[in-house]
Design an enzyme around this catalytic site. Structure first.
Site, PDB file in Angstrom:
ATOM      1  N   SER A 244     -45.285  55.813 141.576  1.00 25.83           N
ATOM      2  CA  SER A 244     -45.107  55.381 140.345  1.00 25.83           C
ATOM      3  C   SER A 244     -44.512  53.829 140.743  1.00 25.83           C
ATOM      4  O   SER A 244     -44.812  52.950 141.355  1.00 25.83           O
ATOM      5  CB  SER A 244     -44.587  56.095 139.467  1.00 25.83           C
ATOM      6  OG  SER A 244     -44.875  55.616 137.984  1.00 25.83           O
ATOM      7  N   ASP A 471     -54.761  58.442 134.924  1.00 27.84           N
ATOM      8  CA  ASP A 471     -53.493  58.470 134.980  1.00 27.84           C
ATOM      9  C   ASP A 471     -52.924  57.907 133.914  1.00 27.84           C
ATOM     10  O   ASP A 471     -53.379  56.596 133.303  1.00 27.84           O
ATOM     11  CB  ASP A 471     -52.988  57.550 136.057  1.00 27.84           C
ATOM     12  CG  ASP A 471     -51.531  57.684 136.554  1.00 27.84           C
ATOM     13  OD1 ASP A 471     -50.707  57.611 135.411  1.00 27.84           O
ATOM     14  OD2 ASP A 471     -51.050  57.754 137.748  1.00 27.84           O
ATOM     15  N   HIS A 498     -50.358  61.920 136.272  1.00 28.97           N
ATOM     16  CA  HIS A 498     -49.527  60.974 137.033  1.00 28.97           C
ATOM     17  C   HIS A 498     -49.284  61.090 138.255  1.00 28.97           C
ATOM     18  O   HIS A 498     -48.277  62.102 138.506  1.00 28.97           O
ATOM     19  CB  HIS A 498     -48.347  60.668 136.174  1.00 28.97           C
ATOM     20  CG  HIS A 498     -47.482  59.368 136.538  1.00 28.97           C
ATOM     21  ND1 HIS A 498     -48.410  58.128 136.938  1.00 28.97           N
ATOM     22  CD2 HIS A 498     -46.402  59.323 136.486  1.00 28.97           C
ATOM     23  CE1 HIS A 498     -47.460  57.101 137.315  1.00 28.97           C
ATOM     24  NE2 HIS A 498     -46.143  57.918 137.218  1.00 28.97           N
TER      25      HIS A 498
END
Length: 531
Positions: A244, A471, A498
């Site tokens: 991320s 996502d 995610h």
């Protein structure tokens, strides 16, 4: 309503899933470190003036002092985990002045000629603890080829978690009050009130954290710290896994130190050339897509609180949550479930499909006039502890975002952004109109240290970028753009969660492991099915 960015982080539930069962991947690749062959001194190429930082030896000891919760204390008591503090200059332009320390945790690989080095991990945020992530993830990786070939290392970025000095903005009571305030009043008076609160947040961050930390808390400096860590770990080149927001740390490091990269897996990517307004709107669109996927699944079940018509689920959700604007639900602990907390609890559950049943139960409870389950989801997102205290993650998110991103200081631009966000994510539309209120970054006392751009990375070892089709937090296309910008290989994961690496997909784990061990890129068009 003024849209708020959502933190880019690996969900805690994904950590738990990893601990419970990452598929072991056994490979027979050649080792990268050959006994008897000299390797470069990791500190030999220290930038001028930084030699003492690059040459430091880490003093490893117990990890329990780094624990922030009872659960962490249990995990950190594992004797296989070792912790240390890495000294870094607070301002790299003034390395002889004030310094800070970075909390570091490792799970060492067995002594073996096949050991390659360290795998440094960051879980995202900004503001998430890499120490915590490495502690949890190393348990599941220990018996895999990754755990046998690499020390698994996590660090808390400067100002975050157990690193010192710590970023501090809001005290627990102030954070609770901030969560109760949903900022849905779009009138001139409402805008003025919201902006006064945002200005005060910026002032408190400066007072409690210090201007020197605020000025140097961005990703630019986290990447510099990571190179000092690489040298202190004894690695000639860095092997890195970033989830991320951690992909931004990775791409920033790659631009600053391209020759120092051995391998990088970047999962759940942020597009480095995307302006923050576009990123925010794309994120809203991603969460709307995740909500729609959740709602379709929900509508197929008899107990769905949104009804059985998928075309009306957004409206049904709005009808459930909007009354909280005028009438927040009292809770047994004396707090109330606000409209803002109901939204944040929902967003939290949309990160991973395994949380969907919890969201169904929470929304059914809300329909029955009970808000505890939805508040628990919101508390998990904000990392609020049972005693009412908070982890530093939300404060750090605010500070790093304002250090990294260009500011929106024009009220007209802020209004246009809010309108575009409502169009992208209608399930989050309050129905009260949109506000032109600017966020705290518009009033920040120090200038940003980064700008969106395509990284220049001559000589970079091609990274592996992993991007998931549905996502919700970091849209798939951002991974495509990052792989293109860094000339890396792209692995597509089908799904709505995610991030994906070491999270119960044998297909993803096999490709990531082969890449980390021997540099094998993902094949052209590589795609892994939904888990």
């Amino acid at each position: 309503m003024r849209p708020a960015p959502v933190r880019h982080r690996r969900r805690p539930s994904a950590l738990v899933a990893a601990v419970l069962g990452v598929a072991a991947v056994v490979l027979g690749a050649c080792a990268q470190v050959v006994p008897g062959v000299a390797v470069p001194d990791p500190a030999a190429a220290a930038p001028p003036g930084l030699e003492r930082f690059y040459g430091q030896q880490l003093a490893w000891g117990p990890c329990v002092p780094f624990a922030a919760t009872d659960e962490d204390r249990q995990i950190y008591a594992d004797p296989a985990l070792q912790c240390a503090r890495l000294e870094v200059p607070l301002d790299y332009a003034r390395p002889d002045e004030r310094t800070g320390t970075i909390a570091v945790l490792r799970h060492a690989a067995p002594a073996s000629p096949e050991r390659i080095g360290s795998l440094v991990i960051n879980p995202g945020g900004p503001g998430a603890s890499g120490v915590q992530t490495a502690a949890y993830l190393s348990t599941s990786l220990a018996q895999t080829d990754v755990g046998r070939r690499f020390d698994v290392v996590g660090f808390d970025p400067r100002g975050v978690g157990a690193s010192e000095p710590a970023i501090r903005c809001l005290e627990p009571a102030e954070r609770d009050a901030d969560r109760r305030d949903d900022d849905t009043d779009a009138s001139p008076a409402g805008v003025a009130q919201t902006e006064a609160e945002e200005r005060r947040t910026a002032e408190l961050c400066a007072e409690r954290s210090g201007l020197d930390l605020l000025a140097n808390a961005g990703t630019r400096d986290v990447a510099r710290d990571m190179d000092v860590l690489r040298a202190a770990l004894g690695d000639p080149r860095l092997t890195y896994l970033g989830y991320s927001y951690g992909t931004r740390i990775g791409s920033t490091y790659a631009e600053q130190f391209p020759a120092n990269v051995r391998a990088m897996v970047l999962d759940g990517a942020l597009d480095p050339d995307q302006d923050p307004t576009t990123e925010l709107i794309e994120q809203g669109r991603g969460f709307q897509g995740a909500f729609d996927a959740f709602a379709r699944d929900c509508a197929s079940r008899p107990n769905c609180p949104l009804g059985q018509d998928p075309a009306r689920t957004t409206q049904a959700y709005q009808q459930l949550t909007r009354p909280l604007i005028d009438a927040p639900l009292p809770l047994p602990d004396g707090r109330v479930l606000s409209y803002a907390d109901a939204q944040q609890g929902t967003i939290n559950a949309l990160y991973v499909e395994t949380y969907w049943p919890r969201l169904v139960r929470a929304l059914n409870d809300l329909r029955a006039g009970q808000g505890g389950a939805l508040m628990t989801l919101a508390d998990e997102y904000y990392e609020r502890n049972r005693d009412g205290s908070y982890a530093s993650s939300q404060d750090a998110f605010e500070v790093v975002r304002c250090a990294d991103d260009p500011r929106v200081t024009d009220p007209a631009q802020s209004l246009a952004r809010a309108e575009a966000y409502n169009e992208a994510a209608p399930f989050l539309d309050s129905g009260r109109g949109v506000s032109s209120a600017r966020d705290s970054c518009a009033f920040w006392p120090t200038p940003p240290t980064s700008q969106p751009h395509v990284p220049q990375v001559p000589g970079l070892a091609p990274p592996l970028v992993v991007s998931t089709t549905g996502d919700p937090a970091t849209p798939y296309q951002a991974g495509v753009e990052l792989a293109r910008a860094l000339n890396g290989s792209l692995l597509t994961k089908v799904g709505d969660e995610h991030t994906a690496v070491f999270q119960s997909s044998p297909c993803v784990d096999d490709i990531a492991t082969r890449y980390l061990v021997d540099g094998t890129p993902a094949p052209p068009g590589a795609t892994c099915p939904a888990s």
